[in-house]
Motif scaffolding. Structure first.
Motif, PDB file in Angstrom:
ATOM      1  N   SER A 152     -10.124  82.873 120.076  1.00  0.00           N
ATOM      2  CA  SER A 152      -9.945  82.544 118.751  1.00  0.00           C
ATOM      3  C   SER A 152      -9.539  80.946 119.009  1.00  0.00           C
ATOM      4  O   SER A 152      -9.503  80.207 117.757  1.00  0.00           O
ATOM      5  CB  SER A 152      -8.641  83.392 118.384  1.00  0.00           C
ATOM      6  N   TRP A 155     -12.946  78.744 119.092  1.00  0.00           N
ATOM      7  CA  TRP A 155     -13.848  78.826 117.946  1.00  0.00           C
ATOM      8  C   TRP A 155     -12.841  78.495 116.687  1.00  0.00           C
ATOM      9  O   TRP A 155     -13.526  78.411 115.459  1.00  0.00           O
ATOM     10  CB  TRP A 155     -14.483  80.205 117.834  1.00  0.00           C
ATOM     11  N   ASN A 156     -11.666  78.040 116.597  1.00  0.00           N
ATOM     12  CA  ASN A 156     -11.097  77.617 115.424  1.00  0.00           C
ATOM     13  C   ASN A 156     -10.688  76.073 115.852  1.00  0.00           C
ATOM     14  O   ASN A 156     -10.022  75.625 115.005  1.00  0.00           O
ATOM     15  CB  ASN A 156      -9.985  78.243 115.151  1.00  0.00           C
ATOM     16  N   SER A 157     -10.963  75.604 117.036  1.00  0.00           N
ATOM     17  CA  SER A 157     -10.450  74.440 117.391  1.00  0.00           C
ATOM     18  C   SER A 157     -11.084  73.156 116.482  1.00  0.00           C
ATOM     19  O   SER A 157     -10.210  72.109 116.435  1.00  0.00           O
ATOM     20  CB  SER A 157     -10.647  74.018 118.962  1.00  0.00           C
ATOM     21  N   THR A 159     -11.258  73.017 113.513  1.00  0.00           N
ATOM     22  CA  THR A 159     -10.605  72.749 112.216  1.00  0.00           C
ATOM     23  C   THR A 159      -9.286  71.886 112.433  1.00  0.00           C
ATOM     24  O   THR A 159      -8.746  71.906 111.430  1.00  0.00           O
ATOM     25  CB  THR A 159     -10.321  74.225 111.617  1.00  0.00           C
ATOM     26  N   LEU A 206     -18.732  73.836 119.070  1.00  0.00           N
ATOM     27  CA  LEU A 206     -17.452  73.927 118.544  1.00  0.00           C
ATOM     28  C   LEU A 206     -17.227  73.809 117.101  1.00  0.00           C
ATOM     29  O   LEU A 206     -16.606  74.515 116.382  1.00  0.00           O
ATOM     30  CB  LEU A 206     -16.376  73.204 119.172  1.00  0.00           C
ATOM     31  N   ARG A 210     -17.615  78.504 114.848  1.00  0.00           N
ATOM     32  CA  ARG A 210     -16.709  79.170 113.719  1.00  0.00           C
ATOM     33  C   ARG A 210     -17.570  79.974 113.040  1.00  0.00           C
ATOM     34  O   ARG A 210     -16.938  81.233 112.595  1.00  0.00           O
ATOM     35  CB  ARG A 210     -15.872  78.137 113.038  1.00  0.00           C
ATOM     36  N   ASP A 211     -18.575  79.566 112.389  1.00  0.00           N
ATOM     37  CA  ASP A 211     -19.513  80.283 111.507  1.00  0.00           C
ATOM     38  C   ASP A 211     -20.754  81.028 111.796  1.00  0.00           C
ATOM     39  O   ASP A 211     -21.325  81.758 111.368  1.00  0.00           O
ATOM     40  CB  ASP A 211     -19.645  79.364 110.107  1.00  0.00           C
ATOM     41  N   ARG A 216     -22.183  80.900 120.323  1.00  0.00           N
ATOM     42  CA  ARG A 216     -21.142  81.391 121.338  1.00  0.00           C
ATOM     43  C   ARG A 216     -21.212  81.739 122.480  1.00  0.00           C
ATOM     44  O   ARG A 216     -21.159  82.804 123.009  1.00  0.00           O
ATOM     45  CB  ARG A 216     -20.286  82.201 120.389  1.00  0.00           C
TER      46      ARG A 216
END
Length: 224
Positions: A152, A155-157, A159, A206, A210-211, A216
């Motif tokens: 988590s 894949w949110n880094s 942002t 990266l 996320r989307d 991944r």
């Protein structure tokens, strides 16, 4: 080989000697080795170090502080089993410097401690490194939960404020440290070299991962 070295290490730190731990405590210590870098991505070449992170966890049979102490001794012994010249020649270099706080950080942390670090203090490049994290030896359950917990963050880094710029700046710092006479011949670190390819692909992963779950993946060629 890492699994075998772990078995050797558990044997070496168990027993009745002055520096040994009771066998029951060693057996109760839950411990996992996480592959990073080219090891995590299954991209090792002949000159690669083997990058790893060590993680432990307490159980009903052993307290947290004791588990960390036992696991640290196990980790050290496992690295020696791989790198030392003994009955067998040294196999390769094991590098644990991608762990939280690098060389200055604890060699072994609990899963909760890893999560707390990545929540509060980790830098952008550390999430980029975690993209290749893969459980490789020791407790399969603990390794799988580590991978799930850090996913988590990975894949949110993108942002995070200034993430792309911080990763790009780090890449520039690597290039700046190459002597001028070697820049055009540096196949790994120079402009257009292997590291540039990896950084570019990973940064795009990266940003879009996320989307888009299809990017991944750990291996560079597959990501491309």
């Amino acid at each position: 080989a890492l699994e075998a070295s772990l078995s050797v290490a558990r044997g070496r730190v168990s027993g009745t000697g002055p520096a040994a731990f009771p066998r029951a405590q060693v057996e109760a210590t839950r411990f996992a080795i996480i592959a990073m870098g080219k090891t995590g991505a299954r991209e090792l070449n002949y000159v690669s170090d083997v990058d790893v992170i060590f993680v432990t966890e307490s159980t009903d049979d052993i307290a947290v502080d004791r588990a960390v102490l036992v696991s640290t001794r196990i980790a050290i012994a496992a690295m020696h089993a791989i790198t030392d010249l003994a009955a067998e020649p040294a196999l390769w270099e094991v590098d644990a410097n991608l762990r939280p706080e690098g060389k200055d950080g604890a060699l072994v942390r609990t899963l909760d401690s890893h999560v707390a670090y990545y929540e509060r203090w980790a830098k952008g490049w550390e999430f980029q490194a975690l993209l290749k994290a893969r459980p490789i030896a020791g407790s399969a359950d603990l390794g799988a939960r580590y991978a799930e917990a850090v996913a988590s963050f990975v894949w949110n880094s993108a942002t995070r404020p200034g993430f792309v710029e911080s990763v790009q700046r780090m890449r520039e710092r690597v290039t700046e440290h190459i002597p001028d006479a070697d820049v055009d011949r540096q196949l790994k670190l120079g402009p257009g070299g292997l590291r540039d390819v990896e950084f570019t692909v990973q940064l795009l992963q990266l940003v879009h991962g996320r989307d888009d779950p299809s990017v991944r993946v750990r291996a560079t060629l597959e990501a491309m």
